[in-house]
Design a protein around this motif. Sequence first.
Motif, PDB file in Angstrom:
ATOM      1  N   TYR A 209       0.827  -1.211   0.000  1.00 10.00           N
ATOM      2  CA  TYR A 209       0.000   0.000   0.000  1.00 10.00           C
ATOM      3  C   TYR A 209       0.863   1.264   0.000  1.00 10.00           C
ATOM      4  O   TYR A 209       0.384   2.353   0.319  1.00 10.00           O
TER       5      TYR A 209
ATOM      6  N   ALA B 182      -0.531   4.287  -1.688  1.00 12.09           N
ATOM      7  CA  ALA B 182      -1.932   4.573  -1.369  1.00 12.09           C
ATOM      8  C   ALA B 182      -1.975   5.335  -0.050  1.00 12.09           C
ATOM      9  O   ALA B 182      -2.165   4.740   1.015  1.00 12.09           O
ATOM     10  N   PRO B 183      -1.779   6.652  -0.086  1.00 15.05           N
ATOM     11  CA  PRO B 183      -1.668   7.434   1.151  1.00 15.05           C
ATOM     12  C   PRO B 183      -2.914   7.401   2.017  1.00 15.05           C
ATOM     13  O   PRO B 183      -2.835   7.629   3.224  1.00 15.05           O
ATOM     14  N   ASN B 184      -4.074   7.115   1.424  1.00 20.40           N
ATOM     15  CA  ASN B 184      -5.319   7.108   2.194  1.00 20.40           C
ATOM     16  C   ASN B 184      -5.701   5.721   2.690  1.00 20.40           C
ATOM     17  O   ASN B 184      -6.787   5.524   3.225  1.00 20.40           O
ATOM     18  N   TYR B 185      -4.802   4.753   2.480  1.00 17.56           N
ATOM     19  CA  TYR B 185      -5.084   3.391   2.935  1.00 17.56           C
ATOM     20  C   TYR B 185      -5.145   3.366   4.462  1.00 17.56           C
ATOM     21  O   TYR B 185      -4.261   3.894   5.141  1.00 17.56           O
ATOM     22  N   ILE B 186      -6.211   2.795   4.997  1.00 15.10           N
ATOM     23  CA  ILE B 186      -6.393   2.747   6.448  1.00 15.10           C
ATOM     24  C   ILE B 186      -5.618   1.560   7.005  1.00 15.10           C
ATOM     25  O   ILE B 186      -5.929   0.401   6.723  1.00 15.10           O
TER      26      ILE B 186
END
Length: 263
Positions: free
Chosen positions: A185, A188-192
Amino acid sequence: MNSGLGSALLREPEKIANIIHAARNTIPRWRNSNAENYEMSNDNTIVLNNYNQVENKFKSITRLQGPFSVSAKIRIPTACCRSVGEGSSCDPIKLTVELVRRLAVMGADWVTLHARTPQQRSRDSASWNMVQELVDCKIKHSYLGTDIPIILNGDVHELKDAYCAHETTGCHGVMVGRALLKSPYLFAPNYIKDDNSPCHLFENWLLLSTQYTGGTNFATVHQQAYWMMEPFLDKTNRLILHSIGSFPGLVDWLFDHRKTKNS
């Protein structure tokens, strides 16, 4: 290098040219057989009859129809070798520029520079300044006449490093190896992220691997799984995961690990 590939190709530039030529002969640059306004010459280069019409037409080409690219990934040459002309300067920057010039003439569509020498390891700092020097040379593409794209590889550990690499060197993109294996990820900076993130990624990877069994062997899947899970496991679980030898074993291990983690 022992197999005669990788950095060993610096000693055999004709082999580099043969590899690119073989790829071009197997799959033409343009895979749209119905495309108009261009024709292939005897040496497999494109002859454009109306450049503007062709350019507009290819803007709408789908991935399956679109251009097939051949790229080269190199390290920084450290000594005169046949790939850059024997007896030439031993300045690493000049050697690198000359090698990329030759790759451009051979037909490479872009070049990835792993900004380390063949002797350096991943623990050694990558020389981003070499990438910047290469970009600034604006080496031209052999058939388009535009600057050949230069991709940076080395010391990109997270997303901000990729942005920094582009801002610092002007590179056209980045290639990431180890960091992306550990953190799929990464871009993917917004991956939780939570405690279950590695397990979810592992589970998705196994699912994809079983769907495409013809193209992904167990050794590859196992290695990827280990890279993803290693930072989150103690020594005992790392040894157990490392010793697994089959797809069912990986599935069983994941089930037991999640069961233990959630208990």
